[in-house]
Design a protein around this motif. Structure first.
Motif, short mmCIF file in Angstrom:
data_model
loop_
_atom_site.label_atom_id
_atom_site.label_comp_id
_atom_site.label_asym_id
_atom_site.label_seq_id
_atom_site.Cartn_x
_atom_site.Cartn_y
_atom_site.Cartn_z
N SER A 83 -8.02 -0.25 -42.13
CA SER A 83 -7.82 -0.66 -40.74
C SER A 83 -6.33 -0.78 -40.43
CB SER A 83 -8.51 -2.01 -40.49
OG SER A 83 -9.91 -1.88 -40.59
N PHE A 84 -5.57 -1.33 -41.38
CA PHE A 84 -4.13 -1.45 -41.17
C PHE A 84 -3.46 -0.09 -41.10
CE2 PHE A 84 -0.01 -1.46 -43.50
CZ PHE A 84 0.77 -1.97 -42.47
N GLU A 85 -3.79 0.81 -42.02
CA GLU A 85 -3.16 2.13 -42.06
C GLU A 85 -3.40 2.88 -40.76
OE1 GLU A 85 -2.46 6.21 -42.29
OE2 GLU A 85 -4.52 5.42 -42.19
N ALA A 86 -4.64 2.86 -40.27
CA ALA A 86 -4.96 3.56 -39.02
C ALA A 86 -4.23 2.92 -37.84
CB ALA A 86 -6.46 3.56 -38.78
N SER A 87 -4.18 1.60 -37.82
CA SER A 87 -3.49 0.89 -36.73
C SER A 87 -2.00 1.18 -36.75
CB SER A 87 -3.73 -0.62 -36.85
OG SER A 87 -5.11 -0.92 -36.75
N ALA A 88 -1.42 1.22 -37.96
CA ALA A 88 0.00 1.50 -38.10
C ALA A 88 0.32 2.93 -37.67
CB ALA A 88 0.44 1.27 -39.54
N ARG A 89 -0.57 3.84 -37.96
CA ARG A 89 -0.34 5.25 -37.60
C ARG A 89 -0.44 5.45 -36.10
NH1 ARG A 89 -4.51 8.51 -38.34
NH2 ARG A 89 -5.20 7.20 -40.09
N HIS A 90 -1.41 4.81 -35.47
CA HIS A 90 -1.62 4.97 -34.03
C HIS A 90 -0.82 3.97 -33.19
CE1 HIS A 90 -4.84 7.91 -34.41
NE2 HIS A 90 -5.45 7.13 -35.29
N LEU A 96 -1.31 -11.76 -46.95
CA LEU A 96 0.08 -11.43 -47.28
C LEU A 96 1.04 -12.59 -46.99
CD1 LEU A 96 0.21 -7.79 -45.84
CD2 LEU A 96 0.14 -8.42 -48.26
N GLY A 97 0.63 -13.45 -46.10
CA GLY A 97 1.49 -14.59 -45.75
C GLY A 97 2.61 -14.22 -44.80
N SER A 98 2.45 -13.10 -44.08
CA SER A 98 3.51 -12.67 -43.16
C SER A 98 2.91 -11.68 -42.16
CB SER A 98 4.64 -12.00 -43.93
OG SER A 98 5.70 -11.66 -43.07
N PRO A 99 3.41 -11.66 -40.92
CA PRO A 99 2.86 -10.73 -39.91
C PRO A 99 3.23 -9.28 -40.21
CG PRO A 99 4.75 -11.89 -39.02
CD PRO A 99 4.45 -12.53 -40.34
N LEU A 100 2.32 -8.39 -39.87
CA LEU A 100 2.55 -6.96 -40.00
C LEU A 100 2.89 -6.32 -38.66
CD1 LEU A 100 -0.45 -6.18 -42.36
CD2 LEU A 100 1.96 -5.95 -42.98
N PHE A 101 2.38 -6.92 -37.59
CA PHE A 101 2.59 -6.40 -36.24
C PHE A 101 3.19 -7.47 -35.34
CE2 PHE A 101 -0.84 -3.73 -37.85
CZ PHE A 101 -0.49 -2.46 -37.40
N VAL A 102 3.92 -6.99 -34.37
CA VAL A 102 4.38 -7.86 -33.28
C VAL A 102 3.48 -7.57 -32.09
CG1 VAL A 102 6.27 -8.41 -31.70
CG2 VAL A 102 6.75 -7.86 -34.11
N ARG A 103 2.73 -8.55 -31.61
CA ARG A 103 1.85 -8.39 -30.47
C ARG A 103 2.63 -8.68 -29.20
NH1 ARG A 103 -0.21 -9.46 -35.71
NH2 ARG A 103 -2.48 -9.16 -35.77
N ASP A 104 2.61 -7.73 -28.29
CA ASP A 104 3.34 -7.89 -27.03
C ASP A 104 2.43 -7.47 -25.88
OD1 ASP A 104 5.19 -8.21 -25.06
OD2 ASP A 104 6.44 -6.51 -25.64
N ARG A 105 1.73 -8.46 -25.32
CA ARG A 105 0.75 -8.22 -24.26
C ARG A 105 -0.31 -7.24 -24.74
NH1 ARG A 105 4.86 -7.82 -19.03
NH2 ARG A 105 5.76 -9.94 -19.29
N GLN A 106 -0.37 -6.03 -24.16
CA GLN A 106 -1.41 -5.07 -24.51
C GLN A 106 -0.95 -4.05 -25.56
OE1 GLN A 106 -4.58 -5.38 -23.33
NE2 GLN A 106 -3.76 -7.26 -22.41
N THR A 107 0.24 -4.24 -26.13
CA THR A 107 0.76 -3.29 -27.11
C THR A 107 1.07 -4.00 -28.43
OG1 THR A 107 3.06 -3.60 -26.44
CG2 THR A 107 1.78 -1.91 -25.27
N LEU A 156 4.95 -2.40 -35.26
CA LEU A 156 5.09 -2.89 -36.63
C LEU A 156 6.37 -3.70 -36.80
CD1 LEU A 156 4.07 0.38 -38.48
CD2 LEU A 156 2.89 -1.81 -38.75
N THR A 157 6.29 -4.74 -37.59
CA THR A 157 7.50 -5.41 -38.03
C THR A 157 8.24 -4.49 -39.00
OG1 THR A 157 6.44 -6.45 -39.93
CG2 THR A 157 6.35 -7.65 -37.83
N ARG A 158 9.47 -4.81 -39.34
CA ARG A 158 10.21 -3.98 -40.30
C ARG A 158 9.49 -3.97 -41.64
NH1 ARG A 158 12.38 0.46 -41.66
NH2 ARG A 158 13.99 0.34 -43.25
N ALA A 159 9.02 -5.13 -42.08
CA ALA A 159 8.27 -5.20 -43.34
C ALA A 159 6.96 -4.44 -43.23
CB ALA A 159 8.02 -6.66 -43.72
N GLY A 160 6.36 -4.50 -42.03
CA GLY A 160 5.11 -3.77 -41.81
C GLY A 160 5.28 -2.27 -41.91
#
Length: 288
Positions: free
Chosen positions: A16-23, A51-62, A65-69
């Protein structure tokens, strides 16, 4: 392995993460994986908690990825690809007896593939996979001319091939090529990995043309096609153009001296598949 398992998230979460990161979209990832958007969002949230850390930055409807993400996505995509390839390889060859052969695509198709029919009769439980990219880490053995970098490898000659100049009958007539000296004015086709091949060949023939200009190619198949189309004269292993010489789409230009190129089977001496490679090598040696 107990220690390692502590750091292994669910494969479902990782997919789920890989697909979300790609799209860069939970909705597109859900569509690809045939899940709901809320399920994807839940998987990402649970993975982030693990992981203890965010992978995405959520900004309204978008989302982005974070740098670590971004770094994590690259590594996870590579790991999932390896798992997928390993599974596909197992399903293709459950006996575990397979060998990955690095070989030029044209040489593989025109010389090795026809010969493999008898090998499969002798070794029906062995799968031989042909890969044209010889830089891949999963290559077990290469078939190519040797280089100076092969000093720590097992190198065994299996094929000696005449190298001949060939061109279309149209070009032959246009430039009135009947002997080596007539080739000085004709356009020459060059192979990028052997840029000095024509100079060496002319030197062997005792002839020094004023120039050896021409078009560059990085694949045998394209240089054969160019020669057939009348673009120029190609210098090629004869084994690659036997059909074209037979049907007349290419003509061989007779030369004073014949030269050959030697192909070797090359592999690591400490390969885990040493016994299988020796069987394969012995077979190729017997048919060459």
């Amino acid at each position: 392995m107990t220690f390692i398992r502590r750091f292994l998230p669910s494969i479902t979460f990782l997919c789920s993460f890989e697909a979300s990161a790609r799209h860069l979209s939970f909705t597109a990832a859900a569509r690809e994986l045939n899940l709901t958007q809320s399920a994807i969002s839940r998987h990402i949230r649970m993975l982030e908690e693990r992981l203890g850390s965010p992978l995405f930055v959520r900004d309204r409807q978008t989302v982005r990825l974070t740098r670590a993400g971004e770094l994590y996505a690259v590594e996870i995509r590579s790991a999932l690809t390896l798992i997928s390839q390993a599974t596909l390889g197992f399903r293709a060859c459950p006996s575990g007896r397979s060998i990955n052969v690095g070989i030029d695509a044209t040489l593989g198709a025109r010389w090795l593939l026809p010969a493999l029919k008898d090998f499969h009769v002798l070794h029906p439980d062995v799968d031989v996979n042909l890969l044209s990219d010889m830089r891949q880490d999963n290559i077990d053995v290469c078939i190519r001319p040797p280089t100076d970098d092969d000093h720590e490898m097992v190198v065994r000659e299996i094929l000696s091939v005449p190298i001949i100049p060939v061109c279309s009958s149209t070009l032959l007539a246009r430039f009135r090529v009947k002997r080596v000296e007539d080739m000085g004015e004709a356009p020459l086709l060059h192979f990028t990995s052997r840029p000095d091949m024509w100079e060496c060949w002319f030197e062997n023939q005792g002839f020094s043309p004023e120039a050896v200009n021409g078009t560059l190619f990085d694949q045998y198949m394209t240089i054969i096609g160019a020669a057939m189309s009348g673009v120029g004269i190609a210098l090629l292993p004869k084994v690659l153009v036997l059909d074209e010489l037979k049907n007349g789409s290419l003509s061989e230009i007779k030369c004073k001296k014949s030269i050959t190129e030697n192909y070797h089977i090359i592999y690591k001496a400490n390969s885990e598949k040493h016994a299988l490679i020796r069987e394969f090598s012995s077979y190729l040696g017997s048919i060459a």
